[in-house]
Design a protein around this motif. Structure first.
Motif, PDB file in Angstrom:
ATOM      1  N   LEU A 649      -5.465 -18.501  10.952  1.00  0.00           N
ATOM      2  CA  LEU A 649      -5.114 -17.635   9.809  1.00  0.00           C
ATOM      3  C   LEU A 649      -5.672 -16.257   9.951  1.00  0.00           C
ATOM      4  O   LEU A 649      -6.713 -16.028  10.340  1.00  0.00           O
ATOM      5  CB  LEU A 649      -5.788 -18.506   8.324  1.00  0.00           C
ATOM      6  N   GLU A 650      -4.653 -15.340   9.924  1.00  0.00           N
ATOM      7  CA  GLU A 650      -4.965 -13.722   9.965  1.00  0.00           C
ATOM      8  C   GLU A 650      -4.411 -13.311   8.704  1.00  0.00           C
ATOM      9  O   GLU A 650      -3.313 -13.454   8.015  1.00  0.00           O
ATOM     10  CB  GLU A 650      -4.184 -13.221  11.098  1.00  0.00           C
ATOM     11  N   LEU A 651      -5.509 -12.529   8.160  1.00  0.00           N
ATOM     12  CA  LEU A 651      -5.367 -11.860   6.906  1.00  0.00           C
ATOM     13  C   LEU A 651      -5.444 -10.528   7.040  1.00  0.00           C
ATOM     14  O   LEU A 651      -6.177 -10.009   7.749  1.00  0.00           O
ATOM     15  CB  LEU A 651      -6.107 -12.482   5.597  1.00  0.00           C
ATOM     16  N   GLU A 652      -4.892  -9.652   5.848  1.00  0.00           N
ATOM     17  CA  GLU A 652      -5.357  -8.023   6.027  1.00  0.00           C
ATOM     18  C   GLU A 652      -5.948  -7.636   4.808  1.00  0.00           C
ATOM     19  O   GLU A 652      -6.044  -8.307   3.822  1.00  0.00           O
ATOM     20  CB  GLU A 652      -3.835  -7.263   6.086  1.00  0.00           C
ATOM     21  N   GLY A 653      -6.628  -6.468   5.218  1.00  0.00           N
ATOM     22  CA  GLY A 653      -7.351  -5.552   3.885  1.00  0.00           C
ATOM     23  C   GLY A 653      -7.433  -4.263   4.434  1.00  0.00           C
ATOM     24  O   GLY A 653      -7.154  -4.047   5.469  1.00  0.00           O
ATOM     25  N   VAL A 654      -7.496  -3.246   3.399  1.00  0.00           N
ATOM     26  CA  VAL A 654      -7.783  -2.066   3.897  1.00  0.00           C
ATOM     27  C   VAL A 654      -9.357  -1.809   3.356  1.00  0.00           C
ATOM     28  O   VAL A 654      -9.867  -1.786   2.337  1.00  0.00           O
ATOM     29  CB  VAL A 654      -6.982  -1.225   2.804  1.00  0.00           C
ATOM     30  N   GLU A 655     -10.039  -1.372   4.460  1.00  0.00           N
ATOM     31  CA  GLU A 655     -11.469  -0.991   4.025  1.00  0.00           C
ATOM     32  C   GLU A 655     -11.455   0.760   4.079  1.00  0.00           C
ATOM     33  O   GLU A 655     -11.295   1.434   4.919  1.00  0.00           O
ATOM     34  CB  GLU A 655     -12.145  -1.573   5.217  1.00  0.00           C
ATOM     35  N   ILE A 656     -12.129   1.263   3.109  1.00  0.00           N
ATOM     36  CA  ILE A 656     -12.390   2.575   2.951  1.00  0.00           C
ATOM     37  C   ILE A 656     -13.724   2.837   2.767  1.00  0.00           C
ATOM     38  O   ILE A 656     -14.831   2.417   2.609  1.00  0.00           O
ATOM     39  CB  ILE A 656     -11.766   2.988   1.068  1.00  0.00           C
ATOM     40  N   ARG A 657     -13.772   3.987   3.607  1.00  0.00           N
ATOM     41  CA  ARG A 657     -14.862   4.587   3.753  1.00  0.00           C
ATOM     42  C   ARG A 657     -15.277   5.790   3.105  1.00  0.00           C
ATOM     43  O   ARG A 657     -14.369   6.807   2.994  1.00  0.00           O
ATOM     44  CB  ARG A 657     -15.054   5.172   5.307  1.00  0.00           C
ATOM     45  N   VAL A 658     -16.147   5.854   2.313  1.00  0.00           N
ATOM     46  CA  VAL A 658     -16.540   7.326   1.443  1.00  0.00           C
ATOM     47  C   VAL A 658     -17.248   8.264   2.244  1.00  0.00           C
ATOM     48  O   VAL A 658     -18.123   8.080   2.715  1.00  0.00           O
ATOM     49  CB  VAL A 658     -17.505   6.901   0.325  1.00  0.00           C
ATOM     50  N   GLN A 659     -16.553   9.502   2.364  1.00  0.00           N
ATOM     51  CA  GLN A 659     -17.102  10.727   3.402  1.00  0.00           C
ATOM     52  C   GLN A 659     -17.903  11.554   2.409  1.00  0.00           C
ATOM     53  O   GLN A 659     -17.065  12.062   1.600  1.00  0.00           O
ATOM     54  CB  GLN A 659     -15.898  11.410   3.993  1.00  0.00           C
ATOM     55  N   LEU A 739       0.527 -21.773   6.329  1.00  0.00           N
ATOM     56  CA  LEU A 739       0.131 -20.283   5.442  1.00  0.00           C
ATOM     57  C   LEU A 739       0.321 -19.367   6.703  1.00  0.00           C
ATOM     58  O   LEU A 739       0.755 -18.237   6.525  1.00  0.00           O
ATOM     59  CB  LEU A 739      -1.136 -20.397   4.914  1.00  0.00           C
ATOM     60  N   ALA A 740      -0.610 -19.730   7.813  1.00  0.00           N
ATOM     61  CA  ALA A 740      -0.418 -18.526   8.852  1.00  0.00           C
ATOM     62  C   ALA A 740       1.017 -18.381   9.250  1.00  0.00           C
ATOM     63  O   ALA A 740       1.584 -17.310   9.551  1.00  0.00           O
ATOM     64  CB  ALA A 740      -1.297 -19.012  10.307  1.00  0.00           C
ATOM     65  N   ASP A 741       1.583 -19.416   9.629  1.00  0.00           N
ATOM     66  CA  ASP A 741       3.005 -19.505   9.914  1.00  0.00           C
ATOM     67  C   ASP A 741       3.853 -18.667   9.030  1.00  0.00           C
ATOM     68  O   ASP A 741       4.800 -17.805   9.523  1.00  0.00           O
ATOM     69  CB  ASP A 741       3.617 -20.778  10.462  1.00  0.00           C
ATOM     70  N   SER A 742       3.656 -18.718   7.795  1.00  0.00           N
ATOM     71  CA  SER A 742       4.564 -18.110   6.792  1.00  0.00           C
ATOM     72  C   SER A 742       4.314 -16.712   6.805  1.00  0.00           C
ATOM     73  O   SER A 742       5.251 -16.057   6.606  1.00  0.00           O
ATOM     74  CB  SER A 742       4.397 -18.954   5.424  1.00  0.00           C
ATOM     75  N   LEU A 743       3.145 -16.512   6.815  1.00  0.00           N
ATOM     76  CA  LEU A 743       2.824 -14.986   6.815  1.00  0.00           C
ATOM     77  C   LEU A 743       3.320 -14.249   7.785  1.00  0.00           C
ATOM     78  O   LEU A 743       3.691 -13.229   7.651  1.00  0.00           O
ATOM     79  CB  LEU A 743       1.145 -14.832   6.619  1.00  0.00           C
ATOM     80  N   ASP A 744       3.311 -14.937   9.057  1.00  0.00           N
ATOM     81  CA  ASP A 744       3.803 -14.202  10.190  1.00  0.00           C
ATOM     82  C   ASP A 744       5.161 -13.933  10.123  1.00  0.00           C
ATOM     83  O   ASP A 744       5.721 -13.092  10.679  1.00  0.00           O
ATOM     84  CB  ASP A 744       3.523 -15.071  11.494  1.00  0.00           C
ATOM     85  N   LYS A 745       5.987 -14.706   9.406  1.00  0.00           N
ATOM     86  CA  LYS A 745       7.459 -14.752   9.338  1.00  0.00           C
ATOM     87  C   LYS A 745       7.809 -13.716   8.316  1.00  0.00           C
ATOM     88  O   LYS A 745       9.052 -13.351   8.230  1.00  0.00           O
ATOM     89  CB  LYS A 745       8.311 -15.967   8.929  1.00  0.00           C
ATOM     90  N   ALA A 746       6.940 -13.694   7.253  1.00  0.00           N
ATOM     91  CA  ALA A 746       7.106 -12.341   6.355  1.00  0.00           C
ATOM     92  C   ALA A 746       6.950 -11.067   6.214  1.00  0.00           C
ATOM     93  O   ALA A 746       6.311 -10.487   5.811  1.00  0.00           O
ATOM     94  CB  ALA A 746       6.234 -12.903   5.009  1.00  0.00           C
ATOM     95  N   GLU A 747       7.896 -10.779   7.464  1.00  0.00           N
ATOM     96  CA  GLU A 747       7.974  -9.380   7.816  1.00  0.00           C
ATOM     97  C   GLU A 747       9.123  -8.593   7.568  1.00  0.00           C
ATOM     98  O   GLU A 747      10.282  -9.107   7.666  1.00  0.00           O
ATOM     99  CB  GLU A 747       7.822  -9.180   9.313  1.00  0.00           C
ATOM    100  N   ASP A 748       8.995  -7.508   6.829  1.00  0.00           N
ATOM    101  CA  ASP A 748      10.161  -6.570   6.616  1.00  0.00           C
ATOM    102  C   ASP A 748      10.243  -5.406   7.267  1.00  0.00           C
ATOM    103  O   ASP A 748       9.272  -4.510   7.524  1.00  0.00           O
ATOM    104  CB  ASP A 748      10.033  -6.174   5.041  1.00  0.00           C
ATOM    105  N   PRO A 749      11.091  -5.321   8.174  1.00  0.00           N
ATOM    106  CA  PRO A 749      10.980  -4.509   9.283  1.00  0.00           C
ATOM    107  C   PRO A 749      10.991  -3.208   9.166  1.00  0.00           C
ATOM    108  O   PRO A 749      10.458  -2.050   9.353  1.00  0.00           O
ATOM    109  CB  PRO A 749      12.520  -4.714  10.030  1.00  0.00           C
TER     110      PRO A 749
END
Length: 1054
Positions: A649-659, A739-749
């Motif tokens: 399973l591969e999930l995404e997130g955005v990590e923010i660094r405070v400069q 879940l992993a297969d579904s997320l891989d297919k849920a791509e909007d070009p």
């Protein structure tokens, strides 16, 4: 010779039943007294703390004094305090776990001159309770007898002062024994500590609170709340199924109306309920406070209510909503409290105008807690006007049924409202984080490493450890500027052509002995706390940033795991665990490693180890290092590809660094750019953690510390499925494979952000991973859902996690067991390990919350200084990812912010589309659909916003005097914001990262399939290596979700 006695105990079980237990109680002639004046130190066998030798007297508090004035004993000026076992047990049974743990921490803390004396095990101190004797009288009598014995035991050389609130005891024992004085606690402070102003003020505050409580109980007020049922009635009701017990969790967005009780113990299994119980309104809450363990009576189904789905921003105390609630859910009322989990609360005093409007008595003040979930607290003080610009700590003393609000007392001032240090201190207190400097006793345990006396590897350790300094190319890859380097890596070709992969972890347990002062402090902290602009280390810096940090070019002790891998398939042939000596050749940062992976050797100028090397040797070393990084990455790709076919399973997130700039002002918020070397390092750490988990479980099946991640509840995926359906995707959540297969297919070009948001929603649906003792769960419960591993633990970060220290000790014990050697350190029992796991889990949650809150603090500081109407950075592109009845939730990729944007304001006006797609407020109505929301004005103008629409958003700060500031979002245009070229550099890696990793993994997968011929060949291997691929939950859950994903949607009642 031991004397045998019998002791009758009445204990309440976790399931709510009362048990009568008769225990054998053995008395001893010698019990450790912990006094340097002891006449028989050998017989007393002093271990651990000793009282100071230069004291003028010892002070022994009665049980009631310990309960009421424990916070005063926390003053370091008070020395020579002897807490009797009788008093400690009274705190444990009458004040709950939180107060008892605070007392235990005080006793363990080397900075405080206090000890515990086990008076009930000393044969000359033990007093059996007489028939008909009140428990309180027996406790006081026992403590006095122990005080007399202690005085004589020390040779009558130092006076004993027993402090008590029992006037009869003062009268009876005051002059009974020469050298033992019995006085009130206030008299003790007045006579012995007249200049300790802070202690006197705190004592007066506590006394005033008690007087208010007593006068209130005498006055004939009408009851505001129902009386709590007696304990025996509650226990009988829980047993019969009439009542259920659980922990109260107040919704901070609707603190006056919504709270929920999560079932625990027998209630969770026997009640037949599948969801939490709604407690609607403060009356039904019946004086319970967020975190209390309560007993609930279910209401008839006709009185059940549902939770509200509208956005809410917490700016009024009495909230009423015209929105229709959701489906009715089980609803109840609190009939009793089993355990009060009260803590220190940060509050703000009302302004001068608010004080005048509160009532007749100007000394009785209602203060507002920083945490929305805590009710206002009434305290008595004459300093209200002086303190109205400060953050202040108060503690709750009581909450009578005749009072609308709880009574408390003032403790101390933290800092000015809005001041950075005061706000950081607020975050720490609210998360019960204590970060006092390390004590002299702890620092005395540290090894010396100075220019005059440098630390060296000892000959004894050289003989016991495997020396890798001349045989292995070891290097570390960490964030730039990292000081606490826990881990290093190595890879080499063996004589038989196979590869050897090595993960080398700092050997912290060599320097931190079990139950040493440093170990006790590390156990209490449990983790290093990382805030936006600072960190609070779990270990002293001589270890965390020096001798335990695997820095480049220096000898270090390590605990290593090495695997022999097949040269073609990377199949694991054998594994070795053990203590080693390493010398890391390079201390790389992620960006440098990525450049070397791409063959860009120009980055070598930024690597310290290459700065003074000659050109010829430099080129050869660079090629050797680049080969090693490339080989590690190739191994990681193949292992990840193998797992991918098995449902990773591969999930995404955005990590923010405070400069920050030089003055610690926030300069910018920068999204962290994902690199493939992040995946490579994470993959190696996952592999090591998995194999160590297997090893310690095989050796100690009932007392190993592992980490579990339960499967998420399917109902938590409802919003994910609904959002995906709006774009024509179907998300199958039955397993992590589907879940992993579904997320891989849920791509909007046309919009890669869509897949990123869907993966982020999947992350939010996950349960929290927790540490546990293997003796407390069945083997099928060991599974880690996020990593798809049957067994997992944390081994790779002992500098910053105490769980890893425990695992290192277990691994060393397992190695000793394999060699038929004596296990040197006593391992924790299953019961003790489970208690430790609860503590570590609690501290981890505190670390996550504090880092998130501190990042949000700096985020607000960043935008607070900018005019949202004129500052370009306050305008950004946003993506709608959820629809609510009165607005939408928006994600801002540039800053990683999630928040609410209202389409209907408090005046009843709705947003409509004006010239140039600019939005403005007009009278009208909103209509919500599954995938869109429509605003219609009375003039017939209409605006429709769909899920995943890009809109232009204005960012501002909503200031609050009593609470934390929050980020406010306002949609100002229904069209996307034109992204500036400077911002594209931030966004492009986030957008392309998923595709890059997926393409690389797919290529490796295809190559491996061609080599192996068929998928079935890896079935057996899958049972061994089932893990997630890519930026997995190892990274996501540990670093992103709760720590750095700036999700401010929680501040709007979402």
């Amino acid at each position: 010779m031991l004397q045998k006695q019998e002791k009758v105990l009445l204990l309440r079980t976790f399931r709510g039943r009362t048990l009568r237990i008769v225990r054998e109680h053995y008395l001893r002639a010698c019990v450790p007294c912990h006094s340097p004046l002891c006449a028989r130190p050998a017989a007393c066998s002093h271990d651990g703390k000793l009282l100071s030798s230069d004291l003028t007297h010892y002070v022994i508090p009665d049980w009631k004094v310990v309960q009421d004035y424990l916070e005063i004993f926390e003053f370091p000026e008070l020395k020579g305090i002897i807490f009797m076992q009788t008093a400690c047990q009274a705190v444990q049974h009458q004040r709950g776990r939180r107060q008892y743990n605070k007392l235990r921490s005080l006793l363990r803390d080397a900075r405080h001159d206090c000890i515990l004396f086990a008076n009930e095990f000393q044969e000359l101190c033990y007093l059996p309770r007489e028939r008909g004797e009140a428990l309180e009288k027996w406790q006081t009598r026992s403590i006095y007898k122990a005080a007399v014995w202690y005085y004589h035991h020390c040779g009558d050389r130092v006076p004993i002062v027993m402090v008590t609130e029992d006037a009869e005891a003062i009268q009876k024992y005051g002059s009974e024994t020469q050298g033992v004085f019995v006085i009130s606690f206030k008299d003790y402070l007045d006579n012995f500590w007249p200049d300790l102003k802070a202690a006197h003020e705190l004592c007066e505050s506590i006394l005033q609170s008690r007087r208010e409580r007593e006068s209130e109980s005498q006055e004939s007020h009408g009851r505001e709340y129902s009386e709590h049922l007696p304990l025996e009635v509650l226990e009988a009701g829980i047993k019969s199924g009439r009542y259920v017990q659980g922990t109260l969790n107040v919704n901070k967005h609707r603190a006056q109306t919504e709270a929920f009780v999560r079932l625990q113990g027998a209630s969770s299994k026997d009640s037949g309920l599948t969801s939490d119980i709604l407690i609607h309104g403060t009356k039904a809450r019946n004086r319970a406070i967020h975190g209390d363990v309560v007993v609930v009576e279910l209401l008839p189904k006709g009185e059940w209510k549902g939770r509200t789905g509208a956005l809410c921003d917490n700016d009024s105390e009495d909230k009423t909503s015209s929105e229709a609630p959701s489906e009715p859910m089980p609803t109840g009322r609190v009939v009793g409290i089993l355990q009060k989990n009260w803590r220190d609360y940060v509050v703000t005093f009302p302004s001068k105008e608010e004080v005048q409007s509160q009532g007749r008595n100007p000394q009785k003040i209602l203060v507002t807690p920083w945490d929305y979930r805590i009710p206002k607290i009434r305290i008595s003080t004459q300093q209200a006007e002086t303190l109205q610009d400060f953050r202040v700590i108060v503690r709750i003393d009581s909450w009578e049924s005749t009072s609308v609000y709880p009574n408390g007392h003032f403790v101390c001032v933290l800092g000015r409202i809005g001041d950075l240090e005061g706000e950081i201190a607020t975050i720490l207190v609210e998360n019960s984080i204590s970060v006092v400097p390390f004590s002299e006793a702890q620092l005395c345990e540290m090894p010396v490493n100075t220019p005059e006396k440098p630390w060296k590897v000892s000959p004894e350790e050289e003989r016991k450890r495997r020396d890798l300094r001349r045989t292995h190319l070891v290097f570390s890859i960490d964030p730039k500027g990292c000081e606490d380097v826990d881990d290093a890596l190595s890879v080499r070709t063996l004589n038989n052509g196979n590869l050897e992969l090595g993960v080398h972890i700092a050997d912290v347990t060599h320097f931190v002995a079990l139950n040493s002062y440093t170990d006790v402090e590390a156990r209490t902290r449990a983790t290093t706390y990382y805030l936006a602009d600072r960190r609070y280390d779990m270990l002293p810096s001589v270890l965390s940033a020096d001798l335990c940090s695997l820095l480049g070019g220096v000898d270090r002790y390590a605990v290593s795991v090495t695997w022999e891998l097949d040269k073609a398939s990377y199949e694991i042939k054998k594994v070795w665990y053990g203590r080693t000596i390493i010398r890391s050749a390079y201390k790389l940062f992620y960006e440098a490693a990525q450049e070397l992976l791409h063959g860009n050797f120009g980055i070598a100028d930024e690597i310290p180890e290459f700065k003074n090397s000659d050109e010829k040797g430099r080129q050869a070393r660079l090629e050797e290092l680049a080969w090693a990084i490339g080989k590690l990455t190739d191994i990681a790709r193949h292992v990840r590809a193998r797992r991918n076919r098995c449902g990773a399973l591969e999930l995404e997130g955005v990590e923010i660094r405070v400069q920050l700039d030089d003055k610690k002002n926030i300069h910018d918020l920068i999204p962290k750019q994902p690199l493939e070397v992040h995946e490579t390092v994470a993959e190696c750490m996952i592999l090591a953690n998995h194999w160590v988990a297997r090893k310690i479980w095989e050796s100690f099946p009932h007392q190993a510390l592992l980490r579990q991640h339960p499967p998420p509840h399917q109902e938590f995926f409802a919003e994910l499925r609904e959002c995906a359906r709006a774009k024509g995707f179907c998300i199958d959540t039955r397993s992590n494979k589907t879940l992993a297969d579904s997320l891989d297919k849920a791509e909007d070009p046309s919009d890669p952000i869509v897949n990123q948001l869907l993966r982020s929603m999947a992350t939010q649906a996950m349960s929290n991973a927790l540490y546990f003792s293997t003796g407390s769960c069945t083997e099928k419960e060991f599974h880690h859902y996020g990593l798809a591993l049957d067994k997992y633990t944390h081994f790779t970060s002992p500098i910053r996690r105490y769980s890893d220290i425990v695992v290192h000790r277990l691994l060393m014990a397992a190695i000793s067991k394999d060699k038929k050697m004596e296990i040197k350190e006593n391992l924790l029992s299953n019961k003790d390990l489970e208690e430790l796991c609860r503590h570590i889990n609690n501290r981890n949650r505190a670390a996550q919350h504090s880092q998130k809150q501190s990042t949000e603090l700096f985020q607000c500081m960043y935008f607070k200084d900018k005019d949202p109407d004129t500052e370009e950075r306050c305008i950004s592109d946003g993506v709608i990812y959820s629809i609510r009845t009165n607005g939408v939730l928006v994600f801002i990729p540039r800053f990683g912010i999630k928040g609410a944007a209202y389409l209907k304001n408090k005046d009843g006006l709705v947003m409509c589309c004006g010239p140039d797609s600019r939005l403005e407020w007009k009278p009208g109505s909103l209509q919500r659909f599954q995938d869109k929301i429509t605003s219609t004005t009375t003039g017939g103008e209409s605006l429709t916003l769909h899920l995943f629409d890009h809109v232009t958003v204005r960012i501002s700060v909503q200031a609050s005097r009593c609470h934390a500031d929050t980020i406010g979002l306002e949609i100002i245009s229904s069209k996307p914001y034109r992204v500036q070229s400077s911002e594209l550099s931030h966004l492009s890696p986030l957008v392309l990262k998923s595709e890059l990793v997926r393409d690389v993994t797919r290529c490796a997968e295809e190559a491996q399939l061609a080599q192996e011929g068929q998928v079935d060949g890896i079935r057996e291997e899958y049972q061994e290596y089932r893990q997630t691929k890519g930026r997995s939950l190892y990274v996501l859950l540990e670093e992103i979700r709760d720590l750095a994903l700036l999700d401010v949607s929680g501040d709007y009642g979402i």
